[in-house]
Design an enzyme around this catalytic site. Structure first.
Site, PDB file in Angstrom:
ATOM      1  N   GLY A 115       7.351   8.504   0.191  1.00  0.00           N
ATOM      2  CA  GLY A 115       7.622   6.128   0.680  1.00  0.00           C
ATOM      3  C   GLY A 115       8.664   7.048   1.395  1.00  0.00           C
ATOM      4  O   GLY A 115       9.398   6.198   1.943  1.00  0.00           O
ATOM      5  N   SER A 116       8.642   7.865   2.237  1.00  0.00           N
ATOM      6  CA  SER A 116       9.640   7.998   3.330  1.00  0.00           C
ATOM      7  C   SER A 116       9.367   6.175   4.223  1.00  0.00           C
ATOM      8  O   SER A 116      10.895   5.877   4.633  1.00  0.00           O
ATOM      9  CB  SER A 116       9.819   8.983   4.163  1.00  0.00           C
ATOM     10  OG  SER A 116       8.905   9.131   5.367  1.00  0.00           O
ATOM     11  N   ASN A 117       8.257   5.882   4.564  1.00  0.00           N
ATOM     12  CA  ASN A 117       7.837   4.897   5.180  1.00  0.00           C
ATOM     13  C   ASN A 117       8.253   3.511   4.402  1.00  0.00           C
ATOM     14  O   ASN A 117       9.112   2.629   4.949  1.00  0.00           O
ATOM     15  CB  ASN A 117       6.163   4.746   5.686  1.00  0.00           C
ATOM     16  CG  ASN A 117       6.304   5.780   6.932  1.00  0.00           C
ATOM     17  OD1 ASN A 117       6.947   5.238   8.030  1.00  0.00           O
ATOM     18  ND2 ASN A 117       5.405   6.892   6.254  1.00  0.00           N
ATOM     19  N   MET A 167      -2.502   6.637  -1.033  1.00  0.00           N
ATOM     20  CA  MET A 167      -4.243   7.705  -0.434  1.00  0.00           C
ATOM     21  C   MET A 167      -5.308   7.789  -0.121  1.00  0.00           C
ATOM     22  O   MET A 167      -6.253   8.273  -1.354  1.00  0.00           O
ATOM     23  CB  MET A 167      -3.370   9.260  -0.944  1.00  0.00           C
ATOM     24  CG  MET A 167      -2.293   9.645  -0.434  1.00  0.00           C
ATOM     25  SD  MET A 167      -2.302  10.192   1.373  1.00  0.00           S
ATOM     26  CE  MET A 167      -3.477  11.444   1.513  1.00  0.00           C
ATOM     27  N   ASN A 183      -1.630  -0.651   7.729  1.00  0.00           N
ATOM     28  CA  ASN A 183      -1.402   0.565   7.663  1.00  0.00           C
ATOM     29  C   ASN A 183      -0.094   1.920   9.014  1.00  0.00           C
ATOM     30  O   ASN A 183      -0.826   1.369   9.736  1.00  0.00           O
ATOM     31  CB  ASN A 183      -2.728   1.566   7.479  1.00  0.00           C
ATOM     32  CG  ASN A 183      -2.954   2.871   6.594  1.00  0.00           C
ATOM     33  OD1 ASN A 183      -2.258   3.250   5.880  1.00  0.00           O
ATOM     34  ND2 ASN A 183      -3.444   3.476   7.115  1.00  0.00           N
ATOM     35  N   HIS A 213      -0.999   5.360  10.722  1.00  0.00           N
ATOM     36  CA  HIS A 213      -1.704   6.889  10.416  1.00  0.00           C
ATOM     37  C   HIS A 213      -0.765   7.945  11.220  1.00  0.00           C
ATOM     38  O   HIS A 213      -0.422   7.348  12.519  1.00  0.00           O
ATOM     39  CB  HIS A 213      -2.898   6.382  11.505  1.00  0.00           C
ATOM     40  CG  HIS A 213      -3.563   7.292  11.555  1.00  0.00           C
ATOM     41  ND1 HIS A 213      -4.186   8.112   9.929  1.00  0.00           N
ATOM     42  CD2 HIS A 213      -4.376   8.512  11.777  1.00  0.00           C
ATOM     43  CE1 HIS A 213      -4.835   9.072  10.317  1.00  0.00           C
ATOM     44  NE2 HIS A 213      -5.147   9.669  11.489  1.00  0.00           N
ATOM     45  N   THR A 257      -9.220  -2.427   8.182  1.00  0.00           N
ATOM     46  CA  THR A 257     -10.875  -3.327   8.067  1.00  0.00           C
ATOM     47  C   THR A 257     -11.134  -1.962   6.883  1.00  0.00           C
ATOM     48  O   THR A 257     -10.459  -1.000   6.390  1.00  0.00           O
ATOM     49  CB  THR A 257     -11.190  -3.407   8.809  1.00  0.00           C
ATOM     50  OG1 THR A 257     -11.055  -1.647   9.551  1.00  0.00           O
ATOM     51  CG2 THR A 257     -10.835  -3.972  10.371  1.00  0.00           C
ATOM     52  N   GLU A 278     -13.412   0.363   7.729  1.00  0.00           N
ATOM     53  CA  GLU A 278     -13.769   1.713   8.747  1.00  0.00           C
ATOM     54  C   GLU A 278     -12.229   2.066   8.067  1.00  0.00           C
ATOM     55  O   GLU A 278     -11.694   1.918   9.184  1.00  0.00           O
ATOM     56  CB  GLU A 278     -14.313   0.676   9.706  1.00  0.00           C
ATOM     57  CG  GLU A 278     -14.124   1.910  10.666  1.00  0.00           C
ATOM     58  CD  GLU A 278     -14.605   1.989  12.166  1.00  0.00           C
ATOM     59  OE1 GLU A 278     -14.135   1.945  12.881  1.00  0.00           O
ATOM     60  OE2 GLU A 278     -14.622   0.007  12.718  1.00  0.00           O
ATOM     61  N   ASP A 336      -9.377   4.167   8.922  1.00  0.00           N
ATOM     62  CA  ASP A 336      -8.687   3.796  10.190  1.00  0.00           C
ATOM     63  C   ASP A 336      -8.822   3.666  11.410  1.00  0.00           C
ATOM     64  O   ASP A 336      -8.695   3.920  12.594  1.00  0.00           O
ATOM     65  CB  ASP A 336      -8.050   5.858   9.992  1.00  0.00           C
ATOM     66  CG  ASP A 336      -7.171   6.304   9.290  1.00  0.00           C
ATOM     67  OD1 ASP A 336      -6.510   5.720   9.071  1.00  0.00           O
ATOM     68  OD2 ASP A 336      -7.864   7.447   8.786  1.00  0.00           O
TER      69      ASP A 336
HETATM   70  C1  GRF Z   1       2.852   9.183   6.658  1.00  0.00           C
HETATM   71  O1  GRF Z   1       2.705  10.802   7.156  1.00  0.00           O
HETATM   72  C2  GRF Z   1       1.949   8.844   7.233  1.00  0.00           C
HETATM   73  O2  GRF Z   1       1.912   8.576   8.058  1.00  0.00           O
HETATM   74  C3  GRF Z   1       1.086   8.683   6.127  1.00  0.00           C
HETATM   75  O3  GRF Z   1       0.773   9.198   4.704  1.00  0.00           O
HETATM   76  C4  GRF Z   1       2.285  10.038   5.388  1.00  0.00           C
HETATM   77  C5  GRF Z   1       3.005   8.998   3.693  1.00  0.00           C
HETATM   78  O4  GRF Z   1       4.666   9.444   4.213  1.00  0.00           O
HETATM   79  N1  GRF Z   1      -0.242   7.609   6.260  1.00  0.00           N
HETATM   80  P1  GRF Z   1       6.029   8.753   3.506  1.00  0.00           P
HETATM   81  O5  GRF Z   1       4.913   8.924   1.470  1.00  0.00           O
HETATM   82  O6  GRF Z   1       6.150   7.835   4.029  1.00  0.00           O
HETATM   83  O7  GRF Z   1       6.920   9.110   3.380  1.00  0.00           O
END
Ligand code: GRF
Length: 204
Positions: free
Chosen positions: A16-18, A94, A111, A113, A145, A147, A149
């Site tokens: 969850g760093s994002n 995931m 999302n 990527h 979507t 598809e 990515d």
């Molecule tokens: C990131 O590299 C993102 O691009 C991919 O999964 C990873 C998630 O990292 N979809 P985090 O859980 O947000 O740290």
């Protein structure tokens, strides 16, 4: 005209760093939004701990408790809708999403990527990048979507790939950029500045 605070729901499976980058940007006052719920398909996702630390409602919904993908996703939709979410953000989620989720939010799902789409879709993008031997890679925020990515690109950032890079060093370099562009994309959405036209997204 002053806009209402955008209600965001985050789906995450891992560290969850994002999610954290978006929380931080909101807490700093950079984005007129509120993360109203975090949902994970994994009980041990650190993303759930991060949510708890910031007082955000969090739920683990176990896919194994459902007969199939659609039923699981319906449960996710129901839970997220309960918080009046307008934008769904996938942050290291995931699982492949189906039209159940996409239609429920009218396509307002993002999302991130870790590659410059349309290159290196799917799993292990950074490993694919190194194996292929490109000189530049990066990350892409896109609308989701059916598809994988393959949805309309919102924003991208570029990083160099070095000869001595490993999957780890490249992932780290890309992740730094992810933490910049994902909050930016959410901010643009919150400001109503993303206009989708077919495959393309225009920033107003
Ligand atoms: C990131 O590299 C993102 O691009 C991919 O999964 C990873 C998630 O990292 N979809 P985090 O859980 O947000 O740290």
């Amino acid at each position: 005209m002053k806009r209402d605070r955008l209600k965001v729901g985050v789906l995450a499976s891992g560290r969850g760093s994002n999610l954290q980058a978006i929380i931080d940007a909101i807490e700093k006052g950079d984005i007129n939004a509120e993360i109203v719920v975090v949902i994970s398909d994994r009980s041990d996702a650190y993303a759930l701990v991060r949510a708890q630390k910031h007082g955000i409602p969090r739920h683990h919904i176990d896919p194994k408790a459902f007969r199939n993908k659609e039923e699981y996703e319906l449960a996710v939709v129901e839970r997220v809708k309960g918080y009046e979410v307008r934008l769904v953000v996938l942050a290291g989620y995931m699982r492949l999403v189906t039209k159940v989720l996409i239609n429920a939010f009218n396509g307002d799902i993002m999302n991130i990527h870790p590659a410059l789409l349309p290159s290196f879709r799917g799993l292990h993008a950074q490993r694919q990048t190194i194996e292929y031997g490109v000189r530049y890679s990066g990350c892409t925020v896109h609308f989701v979507t059916e598809e994988v990515d393959g949805g309309p690109v919102i924003t991208q950032a570029v990083v160099p790939v070095y000869d001595n890079d490993t999957e780890e060093t490249l992932s780290e370099r890309i992740l730094e950029k992810e933490h910049i562009i994902y909050p930016e994309a959410v901010k643009l959405f919150a400001e109503g500045r993303l206009k989708r036209m077919g495959r393309r997204v225009f920033i107003l």
